[in-house]
Scaffold this active site. Structure first.
Site, short mmCIF file in Angstrom:
data_model
loop_
_atom_site.label_atom_id
_atom_site.label_comp_id
_atom_site.label_asym_id
_atom_site.label_seq_id
_atom_site.Cartn_x
_atom_site.Cartn_y
_atom_site.Cartn_z
N HIS A 79 34.05 32.35 46.93
CA HIS A 79 34.67 33.07 48.03
C HIS A 79 33.65 34.03 48.62
O HIS A 79 32.76 34.52 47.92
CB HIS A 79 35.88 33.84 47.47
CG HIS A 79 36.75 34.46 48.51
ND1 HIS A 79 36.42 35.62 49.17
CD2 HIS A 79 37.98 34.10 48.98
CE1 HIS A 79 37.40 35.95 50.01
NE2 HIS A 79 38.34 35.04 49.92
N ASP A 122 34.63 36.70 39.12
CA ASP A 122 35.71 36.85 40.10
C ASP A 122 36.96 36.21 39.50
O ASP A 122 37.06 34.99 39.41
CB ASP A 122 35.30 36.17 41.42
CG ASP A 122 36.43 36.13 42.45
OD1 ASP A 122 37.55 36.56 42.15
OD2 ASP A 122 36.17 35.63 43.56
N GLN A 135 41.59 34.26 41.25
CA GLN A 135 42.40 33.04 41.22
C GLN A 135 42.75 32.60 39.81
O GLN A 135 43.43 31.59 39.63
CB GLN A 135 41.67 31.91 41.95
CG GLN A 135 41.46 32.16 43.43
CD GLN A 135 42.76 32.17 44.22
OE1 GLN A 135 43.76 31.60 43.82
NE2 GLN A 135 42.75 32.84 45.36
N LYS A 163 47.77 38.85 44.43
CA LYS A 163 47.80 37.44 44.06
C LYS A 163 48.57 37.20 42.76
O LYS A 163 48.67 36.07 42.29
CB LYS A 163 46.37 36.90 43.94
CG LYS A 163 45.59 36.92 45.25
CD LYS A 163 44.22 36.34 45.10
CE LYS A 163 43.37 36.54 46.34
NZ LYS A 163 43.87 35.83 47.53
N CYS A 215 37.54 31.34 53.52
CA CYS A 215 36.47 32.29 53.16
C CYS A 215 35.48 31.65 52.19
O CYS A 215 35.03 32.29 51.22
CB CYS A 215 37.06 33.57 52.56
SG CYS A 215 38.02 34.55 53.72
#
Length: 409
Positions: free
Chosen positions: A121, A198, A201, A224, A364
């Site tokens: 991303h 990251d 997700q 999220k 993105c």
């Protein structure tokens, strides 16, 4: 777990969109909020609204206690070793920028390398581009296999001591690929270097144990994972956070302000300048409580079952190209695909007319779009409250939309 029992907690799922029942499949962008989260935020504003860490009156103490209780709750949720390692931020983007500017920038010299994947991303790419420019280091892209998984063998064989930092998503927001960050961390630590993960997700969809992963930094966003927007978390090993410099300055993060210099507060408040998103943190706490009640392993298993149902049926539709791993066990609940000769935006618009909310665009992740040789993709992303019936409706709607465009071709 029972999705029927869960769905009753999400008022928005009863909406009618374009005269059709809403089928919300844009969870990778943001998740819907259960009434328990909404009520927790309302309760704070109605009963304990005050600034934290500053006042001695009852409301200030109540607000501070609630805010710091969520920090401890978050520590347990990701299994950090101390609340000193849990920083509240505005989200994953802010967290990664803090690490880049406050920690990594001071590590790098000319010729050093920052390794990323082409599937990152922009939030886990652009900050590293900027740091590379400032330090004359280089951003290097790790190789991917044909299905979008990392080429682990090549990475292991080519890793070297000039690779000071690796920045990697635990799960791709486009391909759904789940990366083996634990192994990558082991390889980086063999050189006494650092891995930044990251987790935007992954954290909402599976059990996270930062100590087991042995990552140096781990970032994720509340919105999220059923929480409000504007609240996120940065985990960092305590020894790294002690070295790391704050990049925002003002109230709360100071120890003492002299006429011409200042000293910083202790961890974790050293980094939390100004009035924080108190209500957002309280909402995050309610979201974590909700997720823990459902069970993170249950959520992951449920999404895997949905992907196992959708993936082969989507691949069987003539003219559909699906991106990412073909095995459900190797991916999250994200499925990106395209329909030949139909722009993803047109596909998503047609799906919306049937009440199905999916995402279309570059997500993105423009370097990944170039790697895929696609201008954009359509993306369906599932979560705990999505049902098998919705998965079936999604497949049938794709077929219906495909027939529509063929009729007008």
């Amino acid at each position: 777990m029972s999705t029927i029992n869960i769905r009753k907690d999400f008022p928005i799922l009863d909406r009618i969109v374009n005269d059709e029942p809403l089928v919300y499949l844009d969870n990778a962008a943001t998740t819907q909020k259960p009434k328990q989260v909404i009520e927790a935020i309302n309760h704070y504003y109605e009963t304990s609204n005050a600034n934290i860490h500053r006042g001695v009156h009852t409301l200030a103490q109540e607000a501070t206690d609630q805010y710091e209780a969520v920090r401890e709750q978050t520590r347990r949720f990701i299994n950090a070793s101390s609340t000193k390692e849990v920083l509240f931020t505005r989200g994953t983007t802010t967290s990664l920028n803090w690490v880049a500017q406050g920690f990594v920038k001071n590590l790098l010299e000319e010729g050093d390398e920052i390794w990323v994947s082409p599937a990152e991303h922009h939030s886990n790419l652009v900050p590293w581009q900027q740091i590379a420019r400032q330090t004359k280091a280089r951003v290097v892209y790790m190789p991917l296999l044909a299905d979008g998984q990392l080429d682990m063998a090549t990475i292991h064989n080519t890793l070297h001591k000039k690779v000071k930092v690796m920045a990697i998503a635990q799960a791709s927001n486009v391909l759904g690929t789940i990366n083996d960050v634990k192994t990558l961390a082991k390889w980086m630590h063999a050189y006494d270097h650092y891995i930044v993960v990251d987790g935007a997700q992954s954290t909402p969809h599976m059990t996270i144990d930062v100590q087991d992963l042995d990552c140096d930094f781990f970032a994720f966003s509340g919105h999220k994972m059923l929480a409000p927007t504007g609240i996120g978390v940065l985990y960092g090993k305590q020894e790294h956070l002690e070295q790391m410099e704050p990049v925002e300055f003002g109230g709360e993060m100071i120890d003492f302000v002299y006429d011409f210099e200042s000293t910083w507060n202790e961890l974790p408040w050293k980094f939390e300048a100004g009035t924080p998103n108190i209500a957002g943190a309280i909402g995050l706490g309610a979201a974590i409580s909700y997720l823990e009640a459902v069970g993170m392993d249950n959520i992951h298993q449920h999404e895997t079952r949905l992907v196992e149902y959708v993936l082969p049926r989507l691949q069987a539709i003539e003219g559909i190209e699906v991106f990412g791993p073909t095995e459900a066990s190797k991916r999250s609940g994200v499925i990106s695909f395209n329909l030949n000769s139909v722009h993803p935006h047109d596909l998503a618009t047609a799906m919306d007319m049937e009440g199905v909310a999916i995402r279309a665009g570059h997500h993105c992740a423009q370097p990944l779009m170039r790697w895929l040789d696609q201008p954009a993709t359509a993306r369906a992303s599932f979560y705990a409250y999505n049902t098998l019936e919705e998965a079936e409706f999604f497949i049938n709607t794709v077929k219906k939309v495909k027939a529509f465009f063929e009729d007008f071709a």
